[in-house]
Design an enzyme around this catalytic site. Structure first.
Site, short mmCIF file in Angstrom:
data_model
loop_
_atom_site.label_atom_id
_atom_site.label_comp_id
_atom_site.label_asym_id
_atom_site.label_seq_id
_atom_site.Cartn_x
_atom_site.Cartn_y
_atom_site.Cartn_z
N ARG A 173 0.10 -7.45 -1.78
CA ARG A 173 -0.12 -8.76 -2.37
C ARG A 173 1.18 -9.55 -2.34
O ARG A 173 2.23 -9.03 -2.67
CB ARG A 173 -0.61 -8.64 -3.83
CG ARG A 173 -2.05 -8.14 -3.99
CD ARG A 173 -3.09 -9.13 -3.45
NE ARG A 173 -4.46 -8.66 -3.64
CZ ARG A 173 -5.19 -8.04 -2.73
NH1 ARG A 173 -4.68 -7.79 -1.54
NH2 ARG A 173 -6.44 -7.67 -2.99
N HIS A 178 -3.69 -11.93 6.37
CA HIS A 178 -4.33 -11.03 5.41
C HIS A 178 -5.52 -10.28 6.04
O HIS A 178 -6.68 -10.54 5.68
CB HIS A 178 -4.78 -11.79 4.15
CG HIS A 178 -5.06 -10.88 3.00
ND1 HIS A 178 -4.86 -11.23 1.68
CD2 HIS A 178 -5.53 -9.60 2.95
CE1 HIS A 178 -5.19 -10.23 0.89
NE2 HIS A 178 -5.60 -9.21 1.64
P1 NDP Z 1 -4.41 2.29 -5.23
O1 NDP Z 1 -4.88 1.52 -6.39
O2 NDP Z 1 -5.21 3.44 -4.72
O3 NDP Z 1 -2.94 2.89 -5.53
C1 NDP Z 1 -1.91 2.13 -6.05
C2 NDP Z 1 -0.60 2.89 -5.94
O4 NDP Z 1 0.46 2.10 -6.48
C3 NDP Z 1 -0.61 4.19 -6.72
O5 NDP Z 1 0.13 5.19 -6.05
C4 NDP Z 1 0.10 3.81 -8.02
O6 NDP Z 1 0.76 4.89 -8.66
C5 NDP Z 1 1.12 2.82 -7.51
N1 NDP Z 1 1.53 1.90 -8.58
C6 NDP Z 1 0.75 1.05 -9.30
N2 NDP Z 1 1.50 0.37 -10.18
C7 NDP Z 1 2.77 0.82 -10.02
C8 NDP Z 1 4.00 0.51 -10.66
N3 NDP Z 1 4.09 -0.40 -11.65
N4 NDP Z 1 5.12 1.17 -10.26
C9 NDP Z 1 5.06 2.10 -9.27
N5 NDP Z 1 3.92 2.43 -8.63
C10 NDP Z 1 2.80 1.79 -9.00
O7 NDP Z 1 -4.12 1.25 -4.05
P2 NDP Z 1 -4.40 1.36 -2.47
O8 NDP Z 1 -3.38 2.24 -1.84
O9 NDP Z 1 -5.81 1.66 -2.20
O10 NDP Z 1 -4.15 -0.16 -2.05
C11 NDP Z 1 -2.93 -0.82 -2.30
C12 NDP Z 1 -3.12 -2.32 -2.25
O11 NDP Z 1 -3.34 -2.75 -0.90
C13 NDP Z 1 -4.35 -2.87 -2.97
O12 NDP Z 1 -4.12 -2.96 -4.36
C14 NDP Z 1 -4.50 -4.23 -2.34
O13 NDP Z 1 -3.75 -5.18 -3.07
C15 NDP Z 1 -3.87 -4.07 -0.97
N6 NDP Z 1 -4.83 -4.25 0.13
C16 NDP Z 1 -4.48 -5.10 1.15
C17 NDP Z 1 -5.30 -5.28 2.24
C18 NDP Z 1 -4.90 -6.14 3.38
O14 NDP Z 1 -5.69 -6.36 4.28
N7 NDP Z 1 -3.68 -6.64 3.42
C19 NDP Z 1 -6.60 -4.58 2.33
C20 NDP Z 1 -6.87 -3.70 1.22
C21 NDP Z 1 -6.00 -3.56 0.16
P3 NDP Z 1 -0.10 6.16 -9.26
O15 NDP Z 1 -0.63 6.88 -8.03
O16 NDP Z 1 0.92 6.95 -9.97
O17 NDP Z 1 -1.18 5.56 -10.10
#
Ligand code: NDP
Length: 309
Positions: free
Chosen positions: A224, A272
């Site tokens: 994002r 995107h």
């Molecule tokens: P998930 O929700 O599965 O995982 C999020 C990860 O980020 C987890 O490992 C989590 O840690 C970590 N995290 C969250 N908050 C924090 C923080 N404050 N500090 C450190 N680590 C943090 O996400 P996905 O991997 O499935 O997807 C990631 C993002 O990709 C989506 O949220 C979306 O915004 C984006 N996206 C973009 C697309 C595009 O086309 N550009 C398409 C699809 C998605 P923990 O494991 O410990 O909870």
């Protein structure tokens, strides 16, 4: 017995493709305007529906976010008090991992320098580096982040993944929590942002954090735009502190024509699309979750609205 219906809303995705894929799972998908009795609607499959959309369906029991990123959904003030799930789809993860690998290889193999040289008709030899000497930092080790990190490790890069809770993953160094971020930024030759947008991550990569990045590093953002301070990123790219960037997401989308990013030689912009949900494979999880909901079992990919992802 009256049929259970799932209502669909997305301005981006194909209703027909989803209808066909979900029919194979025994789920009847309808467009909101084609539903005669709103009381039959038990689930919603939505991407950014208009405000007030959910209130039309009094018997909703599940909201499925048509995508992995739920920030646009969990921040709303018109959500029904029912479970929310995100799409979880191995093919979406594979597509994302493919994009990230492309971006990482592009920087690791100095492709932007060759593109610039070609425009000037220059034979500009840069000796290829051993991938094991290149450190790739992946911020976020969720479904998509982990797939991307694993793919980069498979190519021989030194991969370090950073998340909220500590993980242990074969072939990938890991760390967790705010105190560990500086070390990841300092060591990464290529930094990939795969964090969800939440209250804790919005603006996380502010000027001070970008300054902690290794001088001359490359930056890839596929999650994002709001996670990085865009004017500070532009400044870092201008000064050369960040040498190159591949950006798929932006603070404002579409990226406004006046954004300086459009005209930066060291930036690749894509609109995107790093990954999209593929109905043929993602429908399976939706069908499974409806079965689990009926059986009172825990759902797959359930979102915690308070946590924001
Ligand atoms: P998930 O929700 O599965 O995982 C999020 C990860 O980020 C987890 O490992 C989590 O840690 C970590 N995290 C969250 N908050 C924090 C923080 N404050 N500090 C450190 N680590 C943090 O996400 P996905 O991997 O499935 O997807 C990631 C993002 O990709 C989506 O949220 C979306 O915004 C984006 N996206 C973009 C697309 C595009 O086309 N550009 C398409 C699809 C998605 P923990 O494991 O410990 O909870």
């Amino acid at each position: 017995m009256r049929p259970e219906l799932m209502v669909f809303y997305s301005a981006l995705d194909s209703f027909e493709a989803w209808r066909t894929a979900l029919a194979a799972e025994g789920v009847a998908l309808r467009q909101a305007d084609d539903i005669e009795d709103v009381g039959d609607v038990r689930q919603a499959l939505v991407w950014k529906p208009p405000h007030g959309f959910f209130a039309r369906f009094p018997n909703l029991g599940l909201v499925v976010n048509l995508g992995a990123g739920v920030d646009a959904l969990v921040g709303r003030d018109d959500l029904p008090d029912v479970p929310i799930t995100r799409l979880s789809d191995p093919k979406m993860a594979r597509m994302m991992a493919g994009y990230v690998l492309f971006a990482v290889l592009r920087h690791a193999r100095d492709i932007p320098a060759f593109e610039r040289a070609q425009r000037e008709g220059l034979w500009h030899y840069i000796h290829p580096r051993d991938p094991e000497t290149i450190s790739v930092g992946v911020l976020g080790l969720g479904e998509l982040g982990l797939a991307a990190a694993t793919e980069c490790a498979r190519q021989g890069f030194r991969v370090h993944g950073w998340s909220s809770s500590q993980k242990s993953i074969d072939g990938i160094e890991t760390s967790a929590g705010p105190d560990a971020l500086e070390a990841v930024l300092k060591q990464s030759d290529i930094l990939v942002c795969m964090l969800p947008q939440t209250a804790a991550t919005r603006g996380l990569l502010a000027a001070g954090r970008l300054a902690q990045m290794k001088r001359g590093a490359a930056f890839v953002n596929v999650s994002r735009g709001s996670i990085v301070d865009e004017p500070a990123l532009v400044e870092a790219l201008r000064s050369g502190h960040i040498a190159e960037a591949t950006l798929d997401v932006f603070a404002t989308e579409p990226l406004p024509p006046e954004s300086p990013l459009w005209r930066m030689e060291n930036v690749l912009i894509t609109p995107h699309l790093a990954s999209v949900a593929l109905p043929g494979s993602a429908a399976r999880q939706i069908g499974e979750n409806i079965r689990r909901l009926r059986a009172g079992e825990p759902l797959l990919g359930q979102v915690d609205p308070r946590r924001g992802y």
